[in-house]
Design a protein around this motif. Structure first.
Motif, PDB file in Angstrom:
ATOM      1  N   ALA A   1       0.888  -1.198   0.151  1.00  0.00           N
ATOM      2  CA  ALA A   1       0.185   0.081   0.077  1.00  0.00           C
ATOM      3  C   ALA A   1       0.862   1.390   0.136  1.00  0.00           C
ATOM      4  O   ALA A   1       1.986   1.316   0.622  1.00  0.00           O
ATOM      5  CB  ALA A   1      -0.884   0.098   1.163  1.00  0.00           C
ATOM      6  N   GLY A   2       0.354   2.330  -0.570  1.00  0.00           N
ATOM      7  CA  GLY A   2       1.335   3.389  -0.914  1.00  0.00           C
ATOM      8  C   GLY A   2       1.149   4.218   0.351  1.00  0.00           C
ATOM      9  O   GLY A   2       0.159   4.183   1.314  1.00  0.00           O
ATOM     10  N   PRO A   3       1.683   5.549   0.410  1.00  0.00           N
ATOM     11  CA  PRO A   3       1.622   6.431   1.598  1.00  0.00           C
ATOM     12  C   PRO A   3       0.121   6.984   1.470  1.00  0.00           C
ATOM     13  O   PRO A   3      -0.346   7.261   0.488  1.00  0.00           O
ATOM     14  CB  PRO A   3       2.601   7.261   1.291  1.00  0.00           C
ATOM     15  CG  PRO A   3       2.842   7.367  -0.087  1.00  0.00           C
ATOM     16  CD  PRO A   3       2.788   5.976  -0.672  1.00  0.00           C
ATOM     17  N   ALA A   4      -0.389   7.272   2.561  1.00  0.00           N
ATOM     18  CA  ALA A   4      -1.820   7.949   2.424  1.00  0.00           C
ATOM     19  C   ALA A   4      -2.003   9.238   1.914  1.00  0.00           C
ATOM     20  O   ALA A   4      -2.976   9.369   1.335  1.00  0.00           O
ATOM     21  CB  ALA A   4      -2.513   7.594   3.912  1.00  0.00           C
ATOM     22  N   GLU A   5      -0.992  10.115   2.375  1.00  0.00           N
ATOM     23  CA  GLU A   5      -1.181  11.465   1.934  1.00  0.00           C
ATOM     24  C   GLU A   5      -1.026  11.960   0.542  1.00  0.00           C
ATOM     25  O   GLU A   5      -1.489  12.810   0.115  1.00  0.00           O
ATOM     26  CB  GLU A   5      -0.442  12.188   2.982  1.00  0.00           C
ATOM     27  CG  GLU A   5       1.022  12.048   3.156  1.00  0.00           C
ATOM     28  CD  GLU A   5       1.293  10.925   3.760  1.00  0.00           C
ATOM     29  OE1 GLU A   5       2.712  10.530   3.510  1.00  0.00           O
ATOM     30  OE2 GLU A   5       0.355  10.094   4.428  1.00  0.00           O
ATOM     31  N   ALA A   6       0.043  11.067  -0.049  1.00  0.00           N
ATOM     32  CA  ALA A   6       0.459  11.611  -1.516  1.00  0.00           C
ATOM     33  C   ALA A   6      -0.387  10.854  -2.388  1.00  0.00           C
ATOM     34  O   ALA A   6      -0.892   9.972  -2.088  1.00  0.00           O
ATOM     35  CB  ALA A   6       2.081  11.738  -1.757  1.00  0.00           C
ATOM     36  N   VAL A   7      -0.453  11.385  -3.812  1.00  0.00           N
ATOM     37  CA  VAL A   7      -1.178  10.388  -4.680  1.00  0.00           C
ATOM     38  C   VAL A   7       0.166   9.918  -5.357  1.00  0.00           C
ATOM     39  O   VAL A   7       0.900  10.423  -5.897  1.00  0.00           O
ATOM     40  CB  VAL A   7      -2.024  11.216  -5.695  1.00  0.00           C
ATOM     41  CG1 VAL A   7      -1.957  10.361  -6.815  1.00  0.00           C
ATOM     42  CG2 VAL A   7      -3.314  11.468  -4.921  1.00  0.00           C
ATOM     43  N   PRO A   8       0.303   8.910  -5.514  1.00  0.00           N
ATOM     44  CA  PRO A   8       0.116   7.621  -5.394  1.00  0.00           C
ATOM     45  C   PRO A   8       0.703   6.635  -6.259  1.00  0.00           C
ATOM     46  O   PRO A   8      -0.154   5.970  -6.704  1.00  0.00           O
ATOM     47  CB  PRO A   8      -1.353   7.410  -5.256  1.00  0.00           C
ATOM     48  CG  PRO A   8      -1.880   8.546  -6.382  1.00  0.00           C
ATOM     49  CD  PRO A   8      -0.967   9.655  -5.859  1.00  0.00           C
ATOM     50  N   ALA A   9       1.888   6.618  -6.679  1.00  0.00           N
ATOM     51  CA  ALA A   9       2.238   5.584  -7.512  1.00  0.00           C
ATOM     52  C   ALA A   9       1.760   4.192  -7.118  1.00  0.00           C
ATOM     53  O   ALA A   9       2.249   3.762  -5.865  1.00  0.00           O
ATOM     54  CB  ALA A   9       3.547   5.719  -7.850  1.00  0.00           C
TER      55      ALA A   9
ATOM     56  N   ARG B   1      -7.680   1.601  -3.699  1.00  0.00           N
ATOM     57  CA  ARG B   1      -6.598   0.641  -3.293  1.00  0.00           C
ATOM     58  C   ARG B   1      -6.482   1.351  -1.582  1.00  0.00           C
ATOM     59  O   ARG B   1      -6.812   2.254  -1.280  1.00  0.00           O
ATOM     60  CB  ARG B   1      -5.416   1.080  -3.903  1.00  0.00           C
ATOM     61  CG  ARG B   1      -4.555   1.994  -3.840  1.00  0.00           C
ATOM     62  CD  ARG B   1      -3.233   1.992  -4.600  1.00  0.00           C
ATOM     63  NE  ARG B   1      -2.815   3.477  -4.617  1.00  0.00           N
ATOM     64  CZ  ARG B   1      -2.036   4.054  -3.483  1.00  0.00           C
ATOM     65  NH1 ARG B   1      -1.872   3.762  -2.471  1.00  0.00           N
ATOM     66  NH2 ARG B   1      -1.339   5.246  -3.791  1.00  0.00           N
ATOM     67  N   PRO B   2      -6.059   0.358  -0.693  1.00  0.00           N
ATOM     68  CA  PRO B   2      -5.704   0.737   0.509  1.00  0.00           C
ATOM     69  C   PRO B   2      -4.471   1.769   0.502  1.00  0.00           C
ATOM     70  O   PRO B   2      -3.570   1.783  -0.443  1.00  0.00           O
ATOM     71  CB  PRO B   2      -4.856  -0.747   1.080  1.00  0.00           C
ATOM     72  CG  PRO B   2      -5.471  -1.593   0.150  1.00  0.00           C
ATOM     73  CD  PRO B   2      -5.801  -1.102  -1.136  1.00  0.00           C
ATOM     74  N   GLY B   3      -4.729   2.869   1.272  1.00  0.00           N
ATOM     75  CA  GLY B   3      -3.798   3.662   1.222  1.00  0.00           C
ATOM     76  C   GLY B   3      -4.315   5.057   0.119  1.00  0.00           C
ATOM     77  O   GLY B   3      -3.526   5.928   0.105  1.00  0.00           O
TER      78      GLY B   3
END
Lengths: 631, 205
Positions: free
Chosen positions: A345-353, B96-98
């Motif tokens: 899972a990617g980081p929550a705050e940024a979008v998002p590769a 997606r998660p996150g």
């Protein structure tokens, strides 16, 4: 030049570039936008014909006259036009003719899920199966050339996903200038299919499809993409892209032409890979042909749901990357997700590769059980069909319906319809029930455009063969469900020319219905509709009620919107909820005596059609004339 | 147009959901064109529902160096933009998660709720579906009302979305201007700016 185009826009563009002079069709999702996009191009003639058979005959007529032409329709439209399709398959053409028929996997807006590639094989006509908007463009241009080179109509068969997906398309800037014959060709051995001529012509179909099969070997849109040889996939249509996404390493034979097949190309490809599968939407059209060629396909580890049909991928419904991946795992083509790596899972705050998708099912948000109300399509606020369904439901008669927005009259709370099969079926089905001796009265319900499409011969039959069917023609002055296309009743053509406004009541009278058995009533007049229907149902014999009111989404109707409101006379009796209007809400406030929720009108949605005000037994809903004018 | 900027992610999947008539398709057209101008391959997929209005609408927009499937798989959307809040819940599995979900704080009750007694989830239920993701409420409907045109709520949401995507505001403005009627350009610019402010204010608070 690259432009962002939907598949439908790309087909229209390509038709113009290819020098098509005539385009004819009948609206039908997902094909409708093709002609709407084609109509504004310079130096073209485009028309909405009354039905698909007429449309195809118009295109055939242009092609016989030596001008490139095409017809558009949804998949079921080709059933209507099948007679013409077969006949032009027999005759061939003087100039390019393309039949565009759009299939609808998953029945997003259709009554069945037929795979029209079989039409091509049945009639010995080549079939092109575009995977995306670029293919739509390129294959449409190629289709006209093929048509002329092999003296055959060509079937271009996009699907909903291809028609309605936009992507960058490399288009041509110039329109091809096609030579025009000096005079209409008289060649009765070819164009007059009297049995003697047709019999002589018959072998030409088989010769032609044989020559096309040879041509298919080098057709530039049949492409073998060589990658890893452990898995080979034969793919066509949008399924090609699912193959690329789910099996990035696999070798793929992409078929732009799915009939006839390039047999040597297919056999060579099959021999070059260790395991071979076919990835196609709907029926095993390509797969069966490969099996007939004796080509061995991968046998899945776990048999599919319908093992007698397709071997690996789902038979029913639209495919997508998830269903393809799941089927591939079940078939042993991909490791099961537990064995593969999970994307992080990617980081929550940024979008998002998102990490590149691998041979795994994606991780999902935790599954939480929340009850979510369905949101089915419903008759719009202000829909002029609503009142008729309210009355028919109240009268408790058997209602045979048809194809259009009014098919939604089957849903709660109106629940008026008993049947709805295909275009124009309502009247014949009602007549059959009545003549079979069904004791209840049958009412047929049909829209204006559907009446013009195929309702007229059925209504003629009611009169000729003497049943007591009451037909309601719901004239909302437009072809509604497909998004407001003109028809013979609107007074305008597809290319925005003024024309005759065909009067439905005059047609009905001309068929021979006596004056007292035909009436036109404004659709919103609940009392008048009920009174007229009751009177006719109390007598034996057929009758025709035309309900007339323009669709509430037409500009003139919108300009007259005036939201109604509920007064304190409301006691929560709930009768207004029975009309099923999305603009009438249950308020949080309960009636002091009945403890039932009071009615509330959403001023954003309400159009002021006044159907609710008419059914309210306590006069608690103000009519437009009573609503205080806005400041 | 320009080459793909290096500070942008390699690929982005955007899912837009709403109710027919809310401008979901217009918003997805803007996003598809924006991605193309930024140098991505793009695909934009939508299914036109049965009726003109009132049905559930979903649109998939994908930006990548090469896009294959037009459909975003479950768990594949980086951002979910919901113009109506129950539709966010309906399509939660796409995210997606996150990932991030922008939810217009606005309810349109379907006929199944009004007359059929079906359940419209409350805000806490909607939020519970997005545990493991970032949920942002956007007052799109309220802001649009304050601007005097309830139809620009979709552009308020686009303004909020723009703060997540790292493309210059001028690019958004250029595409919006091409996609909306000349008479509505000015109000759409104000709606877009208000949407950006909505999210800026949120990250401060």
């Amino acid at each position: 030049m690259r432009r962002l185009l939907s598949g439908n826009e790309a087909i229209a563009r390509a038709a113009w570039e290819a020098g098509a002079v005539v385009g004819a069709g009948y609206p039908g999702t997902p094909s409708t936008e093709i002609l709407e996009e084609f109509a504004p191009y310079p130096d073209v003639y485009a028309e909405w014909s009354p039905n698909e058979k007429v449309a195809l005959d118009v295109a055939i007529g242009a092609a016989y006259a030596g001008r490139r032409a095409f017809a558009t329709m949804k998949h079921v439209g080709l059933n209507v036009a099948a007679d013409s399709f077969w006949s032009v398959a027999m005759t061939g053409v003087e100039a390019g003719l393309v039949v565009v028929s759009a299939d609808d996997p998953s029945l997003h807006s259709s009554q069945n899920e037929q795979d029209n590639r079989f039409f091509a094989r049945w009639a010995r006509v080549p079939c092109l199966d575009p995977a995306d908007a670029q293919d739509c463009h390129d294959l449409m241009v190629a289709a006209f050339d093929l048509s002329e080179r092999f003296d055959t109509p060509v079937l271009l068969r996009p699907t909903t996903r291809v028609c309605h997906t936009s992507s960058p398309v490399e288009v041509g800037e110039l329109r091809r200038s096609m030579p025009v014959p000096p005079a209409y060709v008289r060649n009765t051995a070819k164009y007059d299919m009297a049995p003697a001529n047709a019999r002589a012509r018959r072998p030409a179909l088989e010769r032609r499809i044989g020559e096309l099969a040879e041509f298919a070997e080098t057709f530039p849109f049949n492409v073998a993409e060589r990658r890893d040889s452990s898995l080979g996939i034969v793919a066509s249509g949008v399924a090609y892209h699912y193959a690329r996404e789910v099996f990035p390493e696999a070798s793929i034979l992409k078929l732009g032409m799915v009939y006839p097949l390039p047999r040597r190309l297919v056999a060579d490809f099959a021999a070059s890979v260790e395991r071979l599968v076919v990835l196609e939407e709907l029926d095993p059209f390509v797969e069966d042909q490969l099996r007939l060629m004796g080509i061995r396909l991968h046998e899945p580890a776990v048999p599919p749901i319908y093992p007698q049909t397709k071997s690996v991928f789902p038979l029913i419904g639209e495919l997508d990357p998830v269903s393809v991946r799941r089927a591939a795992v079940a078939a042993g083509l991909l490791p099961s997700p537990e064995q593969g790596e999970q994307p992080a899972a990617g980081p929550a705050e940024a979008v998002p590769a998102q990490p590149a998708e691998r041979h795994t099912l994606p991780t999902l948000l935790p599954l939480v059980a929340v009850d979510i109300a369905p949101r089915p399509p419903s008759l719009c606020p202000g829909c002029p069909h609503r009142s008729s369904f309210y009355v028919l439901h109240k009268l408790g008669v058997t209602v045979n319906g048809d194809i259009g927005c009014y098919t939604l009259g089957m849903a709660k709370p109106l629940e008026a319809l008993h049947t709805a099969g295909c275009m124009g079926a309502s009247i014949g089905v009602a007549h059959g029930g009545a003549r079979a001796g069904d004791p209840g009265r049958h009412v047929a319900v049909i829209g204006d455009s559907t009446f013009f499409h195929s309702g007229i011969p059925a209504l003629l039959n009611v009169l000729y063969n003497r049943s007591n069917v009451v037909t309601v023609i719901m004239d909302n002055r437009i072809t509604g469900m497909t998004g407001h296309q003109d028809n013979p009743g609107t007074g305008h053509t597809l290319q925005r020319q003024e024309t005759v406004e065909v009067d439905i009541e005059q047609i009905v009278r001309a068929l021979g219905f006596p004056p007292e058995r035909v009436a036109t009533i404004p659709s919103y007049d609940v009392k008048a509709l009920e009174k007229q229907l009751k009177a006719w149902l109390a007598q034996d014999g057929p009758a025709v009620l035309i309900t007339q009111q323009e669709c509430a989404l037409l500009p003139a109707a919108k300009a007259a919107y005036l939201p109604l409101s509920v007064t304190d006379h409301c006691n929560g009796c709930t009768i207004c909820f029975r009309i099923g209007c999305p603009a009438i809400l249950k308020s949080e406030e309960l009636d002091a005596r009945t403890h039932r929720p009071l009615a509330l009108i959403d001023p954003v949605l309400c159009t002021g059609c006044e159907i609710c005000a008419q059914v309210c037994p306590r006069d608690a809903i103000l009519f437009k004339s009573q609503v205080p004018s806005h400041v | 147009m320009s080459e793909q900027p290096t500070h942008l992610p390699a690929q982005i999947n955007l899912a837009l959901v709403g109710v027919g008539g809310q401008g979901t398709i217009l918003a997805s057209n803007v996003l598809a064109e924006l991605g193309m101008r930024a140098g991505y391959d793009v695909k934009k997929a939508e299914v036109h529902g049965m009726s003109q209005r009132g049905g559930s609408v979903v649109s998939h927009v994908r930006w990548a160096p090469l896009v294959h499937s037009p459909i975003i798989p479950a768990g594949g959307a980086d951002v979910l933009v919901a113009f109506e809040k129950m539709e966010a819940a309906r399509y939660a599995a796409l995210l997606r998660p996150g990932g991030t979900v922008l939810v217009n704080d606005y309810a349109i009750e379907p006929i199944t709720v009004i007359t059929g007694g079906a359940h419209y989830p409350d805000d806490a239920e909607i939020e519970s579906l997005f545990a493991g993701a970032r949920l942002v409420w956007v007052h799109g409907a309220r802001v649009a009302d304050e601007l005097g045109n309830k139809h620009v709520a979709n552009v308020v949401l686009l303004g909020a979305l723009s703060t997540l995507l790292g493309l210059p505001e001028t690019e958004w403005a250029a595409v919006l201007d091409r996609r909306v009627k000349a008479a509505h350009v000015e109000i759409n610019h104000r709606a877009f700016a208000a949407g950006r402010d909505e999210l800026a204010a949120r990250s401060v608070s």
